[in-house]
Write a protein that holds these residues in place. Structure first.
Motif, PDB file in Angstrom:
ATOM      1  N   PRO A  53     -25.367  -2.762   9.674  1.00  0.00           N
ATOM      2  CA  PRO A  53     -24.861  -3.527  10.824  1.00  0.00           C
ATOM      3  C   PRO A  53     -23.400  -3.204  11.077  1.00  0.00           C
ATOM      4  N   SER A  54     -22.954  -3.556  12.266  1.00  0.00           N
ATOM      5  CA  SER A  54     -21.607  -3.161  12.675  1.00  0.00           C
ATOM      6  C   SER A  54     -20.523  -3.754  11.785  1.00  0.00           C
ATOM      7  N   ASP A  55     -20.785  -4.915  11.174  1.00  0.00           N
ATOM      8  CA  ASP A  55     -19.770  -5.537  10.334  1.00  0.00           C
ATOM      9  C   ASP A  55     -19.941  -5.208   8.851  1.00  0.00           C
ATOM     10  N   GLN A  56     -20.852  -4.249   8.549  1.00  0.00           N
ATOM     11  CA  GLN A  56     -21.089  -3.882   7.160  1.00  0.00           C
ATOM     12  C   GLN A  56     -20.948  -2.374   6.988  1.00  0.00           C
ATOM     13  N   TRP A  57     -20.877  -1.956   5.708  1.00  0.00           N
ATOM     14  CA  TRP A  57     -20.618  -0.557   5.384  1.00  0.00           C
ATOM     15  C   TRP A  57     -21.318  -0.229   4.075  1.00  0.00           C
ATOM     16  N   PRO A  58     -21.845   0.988   3.934  1.00  0.00           N
ATOM     17  CA  PRO A  58     -22.517   1.338   2.680  1.00  0.00           C
ATOM     18  C   PRO A  58     -21.560   1.302   1.495  1.00  0.00           C
ATOM     19  N   CYS A  71     -25.810  -2.288   1.935  1.00  0.00           N
ATOM     20  CA  CYS A  71     -24.663  -2.520   2.808  1.00  0.00           C
ATOM     21  C   CYS A  71     -23.835  -3.682   2.275  1.00  0.00           C
ATOM     22  N   MET A  72     -22.564  -3.568   2.448  1.00  0.00           N
ATOM     23  CA  MET A  72     -21.673  -4.658   2.080  1.00  0.00           C
ATOM     24  C   MET A  72     -20.708  -4.901   3.237  1.00  0.00           C
ATOM     25  N   LEU A  73     -20.147  -6.076   3.262  1.00  0.00           N
ATOM     26  CA  LEU A  73     -19.256  -6.429   4.349  1.00  0.00           C
ATOM     27  C   LEU A  73     -18.044  -5.505   4.363  1.00  0.00           C
ATOM     28  N   LYS A  74     -17.681  -5.074   5.543  1.00  0.00           N
ATOM     29  CA  LYS A  74     -16.500  -4.238   5.671  1.00  0.00           C
ATOM     30  C   LYS A  74     -15.245  -5.069   5.398  1.00  0.00           C
ATOM     31  N   SER A  75     -14.244  -4.401   4.877  1.00  0.00           N
ATOM     32  CA  SER A  75     -12.960  -5.080   4.678  1.00  0.00           C
ATOM     33  C   SER A  75     -12.293  -5.293   6.037  1.00  0.00           C
ATOM     34  N   ILE A  76     -11.781  -6.499   6.224  1.00  0.00           N
ATOM     35  CA  ILE A  76     -11.134  -6.847   7.497  1.00  0.00           C
ATOM     36  C   ILE A  76      -9.678  -6.414   7.432  1.00  0.00           C
ATOM     37  N   GLU A  77      -9.254  -5.752   8.460  1.00  0.00           N
ATOM     38  CA  GLU A  77      -7.900  -5.209   8.474  1.00  0.00           C
ATOM     39  C   GLU A  77      -7.152  -5.644   9.723  1.00  0.00           C
ATOM     40  N   GLU A  93     -10.753  -8.203  19.563  1.00  0.00           N
ATOM     41  CA  GLU A  93     -12.047  -7.575  19.297  1.00  0.00           C
ATOM     42  C   GLU A  93     -12.106  -7.069  17.856  1.00  0.00           C
ATOM     43  N   TYR A  94     -13.363  -6.887  17.406  1.00  0.00           N
ATOM     44  CA  TYR A  94     -13.622  -6.324  16.086  1.00  0.00           C
ATOM     45  C   TYR A  94     -13.948  -4.845  16.277  1.00  0.00           C
ATOM     46  N   ASN A  95     -13.085  -4.000  15.821  1.00  0.00           N
ATOM     47  CA  ASN A  95     -13.269  -2.559  15.933  1.00  0.00           C
ATOM     48  C   ASN A  95     -13.913  -2.056  14.646  1.00  0.00           C
ATOM     49  N   THR A  96     -15.204  -1.658  14.745  1.00  0.00           N
ATOM     50  CA  THR A  96     -15.955  -1.193  13.566  1.00  0.00           C
ATOM     51  C   THR A  96     -16.156   0.308  13.554  1.00  0.00           C
ATOM     52  N   SER A  97     -15.690   1.000  14.558  1.00  0.00           N
ATOM     53  CA  SER A  97     -15.972   2.434  14.672  1.00  0.00           C
ATOM     54  C   SER A  97     -14.781   3.326  14.381  1.00  0.00           C
ATOM     55  N   THR A  98     -13.583   2.770  14.386  1.00  0.00           N
ATOM     56  CA  THR A  98     -12.401   3.621  14.225  1.00  0.00           C
ATOM     57  C   THR A  98     -12.267   4.138  12.809  1.00  0.00           C
ATOM     58  N   GLN A  99     -12.343   3.236  11.829  1.00  0.00           N
ATOM     59  CA  GLN A  99     -12.177   3.624  10.440  1.00  0.00           C
ATOM     60  C   GLN A  99     -13.427   3.240   9.652  1.00  0.00           C
ATOM     61  N   PRO A 100     -14.070   4.197   8.957  1.00  0.00           N
ATOM     62  CA  PRO A 100     -15.267   3.887   8.172  1.00  0.00           C
ATOM     63  C   PRO A 100     -14.979   2.844   7.097  1.00  0.00           C
ATOM     64  N   GLY A 101     -15.872   1.891   6.991  1.00  0.00           N
ATOM     65  CA  GLY A 101     -15.770   0.887   5.944  1.00  0.00           C
ATOM     66  C   GLY A 101     -14.812  -0.235   6.247  1.00  0.00           C
ATOM     67  N   LYS A 102     -14.253  -0.267   7.455  1.00  0.00           N
ATOM     68  CA  LYS A 102     -13.288  -1.307   7.777  1.00  0.00           C
ATOM     69  C   LYS A 102     -13.609  -1.913   9.130  1.00  0.00           C
ATOM     70  N   VAL A 103     -13.352  -3.223   9.223  1.00  0.00           N
ATOM     71  CA  VAL A 103     -13.413  -3.919  10.498  1.00  0.00           C
ATOM     72  C   VAL A 103     -11.973  -4.207  10.905  1.00  0.00           C
ATOM     73  N   ILE A 104     -11.528  -3.524  11.922  1.00  0.00           N
ATOM     74  CA  ILE A 104     -10.148  -3.687  12.389  1.00  0.00           C
ATOM     75  C   ILE A 104     -10.144  -4.766  13.464  1.00  0.00           C
ATOM     76  N   ILE A 105      -9.472  -5.856  13.162  1.00  0.00           N
ATOM     77  CA  ILE A 105      -9.315  -6.907  14.160  1.00  0.00           C
ATOM     78  C   ILE A 105      -8.066  -6.574  14.957  1.00  0.00           C
ATOM     79  N   GLU A 106      -8.264  -6.281  16.207  1.00  0.00           N
ATOM     80  CA  GLU A 106      -7.161  -5.811  17.028  1.00  0.00           C
ATOM     81  C   GLU A 106      -7.284  -6.364  18.434  1.00  0.00           C
ATOM     82  N   CYS A 107      -6.228  -6.143  19.179  1.00  0.00           N
ATOM     83  CA  CYS A 107      -6.216  -6.556  20.574  1.00  0.00           C
ATOM     84  C   CYS A 107      -6.592  -5.365  21.446  1.00  0.00           C
TER      85      CYS A 107
END
Length: 876
Positions: A584-589, A596-602, A749-763
Motif C-alpha cells: 500500500p502507498s503508506d507501507q514499504w517492504p 510490508c511495514m509502515l513507511k517512516s514519516i518524514e 499531502e502524503y508523498n509516497t513516491s519521491t523517496q522509497p520507504g518514506k512517507v514525506i508529509i509536505e505542502c
C-alpha cells in the motif's frame, strides 16, 4: 439344407451375431446330426476346474502370470500357450470363490433347494486364454462351439473375472452380446463403465477414474510436482496414464518422463527404463501396471543398485505379494499407493488351511499349488507338469498348511480376495431375488417371473442391476448406473519390518462421500521413508523463498523455474509465489521483501538537529533587526538615522524581522493552515522588504537629481512617494498571492513516491506557476533595486546608501539564483530546509549590508554621526 437352416433356425441374438458358421447343431442342447468337431473353430481343448450344481457360476483367475514366449514360424502347428510362475495370492482368490459358494450352499434358508456349482479357468492374464475360458463356460464344451450352449450339468448364471482389464474387455464384448452377467473383481479401466458397449459388465472394484484422481491428490499432498510415469502398453495402464496426466495438470504438477513397459519384449525394455529412472531428477515415480509385468524392471533396478526413488503404486500392484520379496525391499521400501478397501471373511482362514489334494480331487490346480508351497514333487504329477523342486523331494500329503506362513494363508487384510467373495454373493443375492419372485408381481412381461432352473441370462441381469444388500442399518445399492461399486480405497505404504520382510501398512484412506465428495486422509505419524525422516522431495526446481517470485525457464515445463527477487517496492509473502504484490502507498517492504511495514514519516521537525538549528537561527536572527530598530529609535534624531527617510528604515527593519520569522513556517508538521500561510508570508514579507529597499534607492536617486537647477524631480521628494512605491509593489504581490489562494491553494499531502520507504508529509504548492510567479516577482524587485542602486553608487556623498543597497541586492541575488536549481533537485524535508536556509541567508545579507555599517557608526564611530560628516565636511 442351407435353405432349410436359413428359414427355420434363428440366431441366438437378433441383429448382433453374424452367421459366419453354419452349425450342424439345431437345438440349444447341441444334439447334432454330425460330430461337433466338424463345426467348430480350431482351438486347443480347454480344461478347467468344475464343481457340479443346479446353477453354475464361472470364474477366471490368473493363477499363472508369466507366459512362456516362443517363436512362431507357422511351418508347424503353433504350440499352445504355456504359462509359468504359479501365484499363491491369486490362488487365494480362487479359494475365496469356493469358500463363498460353500458358505452359501451351507445356509438352508439361502437359495433353498438350489445348489451352486462353479467353473474356474486359469486365464494366465492372456486375452486369448480369457476368451477361451469364457467360451468354454458358455458352450460347456472343451472344444467350444460358438453361439450354442451345450451345458448338461447346470445353468450358467454369470462369470466372475477377469483380473486384467484387457482380458475383461474382450470377455465383456462376448458376454454383452449374450447378456450374461460379468462381475470383475480387479478390472478398473473406465472404458468398462460404458453401458452402450458393455451392457452386462459390473465390478466390485472402483473405476480407475476415481483412483487416478486420488493418486494426483496424493502427489499434491506430499508436494511432489515433478513426477515420472511408467505404464505397460496395456489398455488399463495406458488409459490410467492419460487420466493421471490430466489430473496432474489440474494439480499444477509436471511430468518429468513418461515411459512404456513393452510387454511383447522378453526383457520388458527394462535396461532402458532403468537408465531413464537413474538419470531423471524426479524422485517420485508413479507406476501403472500389473505386478507380474514389473518383475524384469525391478530385477534391473536391483542389478544396477538404483535407489532413492519413491514409487507411487496403482492398486493393481500396491499390495502385491509377488513383489514383496526381500530382494526388492531396498528398491520398494517407502512405496505408497492405493489399495482396494479390505473386508472381513469369517472362517476363511480355516477354509484355506483345510485345503488338501485328497479332500479336493476335482481341483486341478491344487497339486501344483502344493508343490510350490512345500517345495516338493508329486510322483505322478511333477514329471508331467514340471518340477518345482530340484532335490526330488516327494510330496507325501502329510504337509500342514497351518505351519505354512506366507501369502496364501494371510487373511489380515483381504482386498481382492474380498472382492471375489462379494462378487459371488452378488450373483447369489440376485438368484435369491429371482427365486423369491411371485407371479403376478414379477418384473417381466405381464408381471411374470423367471424360474431358477429355467431363467435366461438377461433376466438375471435385471436383478443384478437392481440389487440391494442388507446390512445392519440400511439398504445400500451395490452398483451405480454404470455398474461400478461404491468407490473407496485404502492408502498403504511398503515398510520393512524387523525380520527384513516387506509389510503393507495402512496409512490412510481415500473415499467418496455423497455430501462432501472426495476426501483424502493420511496419517503422517506412521509413514516411514527409506533412510529419511522427512518426506522425500521431488521437484524440478526448489521452492522460491519469501521475497522472490517464480520466473519461467524458456523451453522448460512450468514446474522448472528460477527464483527472481521482487522489484523495489514489491513483496511476496508466500513460497513459490508467481507474482510479487505492491505494498500500500503508506507501507514499504522490509529488507527481506516478505512483508510490508509502515513507511517512516518524514518532515522537517523541530525535534531533529536540522530543524532545531534552523528554528533557533530564525528566532535569533530576527532579534538582530529588532535590536537595530530599537537602536534607531533611540538615536532617531541623529543625522545617520534621519538620512534616507528613517520611517522607511523602521519599516524595512520590521519587515526583515518578519522575514526571519517566516522561516519558522517551513519547520514542523505541515498542517493545512501552515501550508496556506507559509509561502504567502514568505512572499509578502520579502516583497515588503524589497519594496522598501526599492523606495530608498529611488529616493537616493531623486534626491541627487533634484539638486540640479530647474529639476522637475523636486516635487517627488517626500515620504509620500516612498509609501506609494511600497504600496504599489506590495499590492501586486498581494494580488498574486490572493489569486493563488483562491484558485489553487496549497495543501498538505502524503508523498509516497519521491523517496522509497518514506512517507514525506509536505505542502503541495497547488499551482507551481503561481509559486514561481511569486518568486519571480521578488527577483524582479531585487533586480530593479540592484540596477538603480548600481547606477547611483558613485553619487557624491560621504555616506551614499546606494552603495550598500547595491551590495545587499547583489548578495540577495547570489542567494536566490542558485536556489532555483537546488530547489528543483532536492526532495522531502531538504526542500523546505533549503528554502528556510535561503530565507535566513538572504535576510542576513540585507541586514548586514544595509544596517550594520550604520549601527557601527552609531555605536563605535559616533563622531561621524553628524550633519557635517554626512554633508562631506567631516573630519579629516
Amino acid at each position: 439344407m442351407a435353405i432349410w437352416l436359413r428359414n427355420h433356425v434363428k440366431p441366438p441374438l437378433r441383429g448382433h451375431v453374424v452367421w459366419f458358421l453354419l452349425l450342424p447343431c439345431l437345438m440349444p442342447e447341441c444334439v447334432g446330426l454330425w460330430s461337433t468337431s466338424q463345426c467348430s473353430l480350431q482351438s486347443p481343448e480347454v480344461t478347467g476346474l468344475v464343481m457340479a450344481g443346479d446353477v453354475l457360476i464361472g470364474g477366471l483367475f490368473p493363477l499363472h502370470v508369466d507366459r512362456a514366449t516362443s517363436q512362431t514360424s507357422f511351418e508347424a502347428k503353433p504350440p499352445p500357450i504355456s504359462c509359468r510362475t504359479f501365484v499363491f495370492q491369486n490362488y487365494q482368490w480362487l479359494q475365496a470363490m469356493m469358500f463363498a459358494i460353500e458358505e452359501i450352499n451351507g445356509k438352508p434358508d439361502f437359495l433353498p433347494n438350489i445348489t451352486l456349482g462353479l467353473q474356474i479357468y486359469d486365464s494366465c492374464l492372456e486375452p486369448t486364454q480369457a476368451l477361451q475360458g469364457t467360451l468354454w463356460m458358455l458352450t460347456g464344451k472343451q472344444s467350444h462351439i460358438l453361439n450354442y450352449h451345450c451345458q448338461w450339468d447346470g445353468r450358467l448364471a454369470g462369470i466372475i473375472g477377469d483380473a486384467g482389464s484387457s482380458c475383461s474387455i474382450l470377455m465383456a464384448h462376448v458376454l454383452g452380446l449374450y447378456r450374461y452377467p460379468q462381475i470383475s473383481y480387479f478390472s478398473t479401466i473406465p472404458l468398462l463403465s460404458d453401458r452402450s458397449q458393455f451392457p452386462s459388465f459390473f465390478r466390485t472394484i472402483p473405476s480407475d477414474d476415481f483412483q487416478f484422481r486420488g493418486l494426483a491428490q496424493l502427489l499434491k499432498h506430499f508436494d511432489w510436482n515433478w513426477v515420472g510415469l511408467l505404464a505397460t502398453d496395456s489398455d488399463y495402464a495406458q488409459h490410467g496414464v492419460q487420466v493421471l496426466k490430466t489430473e496432474l495438470k489440474k494439480a499444477r504438477a509436471c511430468v518429468a518422463f513418461s515411459e512404456n513397459v513393452i510387454l511383447t519384449r522378453p526383457d520388458r525394455n527394462a535396461p532402458y527404463i532403468a537408465q531413464v529412472i537413474r538419470n531423471s531428477t524426479a524422485n517420485a515415480i508413479a507406476i501403472v501396471s500389473l505386478d507380474s509385468h514389473l518383475i524384469p524392471l525391478l530385477n534391473e533396478l536391483v542389478g544396477q543398485n538404483i535407489t532413492g526413488k519413491v514409487f507411487i503404486a496403482s492398486e493393481a500392484w500396491s499390495t502385491s505379494a509377488l513383489l514383496s520379496e526381500k530382494k526388492y525391499a531396498k528398491i520398494l521400501s517407502g512405496t505408497i499407493g492405493f489399495a482396494i478397501h479390505s473386508g472381513e471373511m469369517v472362517g476363511f482362514k480355516e477354509h484355506l488351511n483345510s485345503v488338501h489334494p485328497l479332500h479336493f480331487p476335482s481341483d486341478i490346480f491344487i497339486k501344483e499349488f502344493w508343490e510350490a508351497a512345500f517345495g516338493c514333487q508329486w510322483q505322478d504329477y511333477g514329471a508331467m507338469q514340471g518340477s518345482w523342486n530340484t532335490t526330488n523331494n516327494l510330496c507325501t500329503g502329510e504337509e500342514k498348511l497351518d505351519n505354512l506362513y506366507g501369502i496364501y494363508n494371510d487373511v489380515t487384510s483381504p482386498r481382492i480376495t474380498y472382492n471375489v467373495y462379494r462378487a459371488v454373493y452378488v450373483i447369489a443375492l440376485a438368484l435369491q431375488d429371482l427365486q423369491s419372485c411371485r407371479h403376478g408381481r414379477g418384473p417381466f412381461h405381464h408381471e411374470t417371473c423367471a424360474g431358477v432352473s429355467s431363467f435366461q441370462s438377461w433376466q438375471l441381469l435385471h436383478y443384478i442391476k437392481n440389487l440391494h444388500f442388507q446390512n445392519k442399518d440400511e439398504r445400500q445399492t451395490i452398483f451405480d448406473a454404470s455398474g461400478n461399486s461404491l468407490p473407496q480405497y485404502d492408502i498403504v505404504q511398503w515398510q520393512i519390518v524387523e525380520d527384513g520382510t516387506m509389510q503393507h501398512r495402512l496409512v490412510g484412506h481415500y473415499k467418496y462421500k455423497a455430501l462432501s465428495g472426495e476426501s483424502l486422509y493420511i496419517n503422517t505419524s506412521v509413514l516411514k521413508w527409506t533412510g529419511k525422516t522427512e518426506v522425500p522431495i521431488s521437484v524440478c526446481s526448489s521452492s522460491c523463498p519469501l521475497g522472490f517470485r517464480k520466473a519461467a525457464k524458456q523451453g522448460a515445463p512450468t514446474c522448472c523455474f528460477q527464483c527472481v527477487v521482487c522489484p523495489v517496492g514489491e513483496i511476496s509473502n508466500q513460497t513459490d509465489s508467481t507474482e510479487c504484490s505492491r505494498c500500500p502507498s503508506d507501507q514499504w517492504p522490509n529488507v527481506r521483501q516478505d512483508h510490508c511495514m509502515l513507511k517512516s514519516i518524514e518532515f522537517l521537525a523541530y525535534e531533529e538537529t536540522l530543524g532545531a538549528i534552523l528554528g533557533i537561527s530564525s528566532i535569533l536572527l530576527s532579534l538582530i533587526p529588532i535590536t537595530i530598530l530599537g537602536l534607531f529609535l533611540y538615536y532617531r534624531n541623529t543625522p545617520i538615522v534621519r538620512a534616507n527617510n528613517r520611517s522607511l528604515s523602521y519599516l524595512l527593519l520590521l519587515s526583515l524581522a518578519l522575514t526571519f520569522l517566516s522561516a519558522l513556517a517551513f519547520i514542523g508538521y505541515p498542517t493545512q493552515e501552515k501550508c496556506l500561510i507559509r509561502q504567502v508570508a514568505f512572499g509578502f514579507t520579502f516583497t515588503l522588504c524589497l519594496s522598501c529597499i526599492l523606495a530608498k534607492t529611488l529616493m537616493v536617486v531623486i534626491a541627487f537629481r533634484a539638486t540640479k537647477p530647474n529639476s522637475d524631480l523636486k516635487k517627488w521628494i517626500g515620504p509620500h512617494f516612498s509609501y506609494v512605491i511600497i504600496v504599489l509593489c506590495t499590492f501586486c504581490q498581494i494580488l498574486l498571492c490572493v489569486s493563488w489562494l483562491i484558485f489553487s491553494p496549497p495543501f498538505s499531502e502524503y508523498n509516497t513516491s519521491t523517496q522509497p520507504g518514506k512517507v514525506i508529509i509536505e505542502c503541495n504548492e497547488g499551482s507551481s506557476l503561481a509559486f514561481w510567479c511569486m518568486l519571480g516577482y521578488l527577483g524582479l524587485l531585487a533586480f530593479v533595486s540592484f540596477v538603480v542602486a548600481f547606477l547611483a553608487r558613485k553619487l557624491p556623498d560621504s555616506f551614499n546608501e546606494a552603495q550598500f543597497i547595491t551590495f545587499s541586492m547583489f548578495a540577495f541575488l547570489c542567494v536566490w539564483l542558485p536556489f532555483i536549481p537546488a530547489y528543483l533537485s532536492t526532495r522531502g524535508k531538504y526542500t523546505v530546509a533549503l528554502e528556510s536556509f535561503a530565507i535566513l541567508i538572504s535576510s542576513s545579507a540585507l541586514v548586514s549590508c544595509l544596517f550594520l555599517p550604520k549601527s557601527y557608526l552609531i555605536l563605535v564611530k559616533s563622531e561621524r554621526n553628524t550633519k557635517h560628516f554626512l554633508m562631506g565636511r567631516g573630519l579629516k
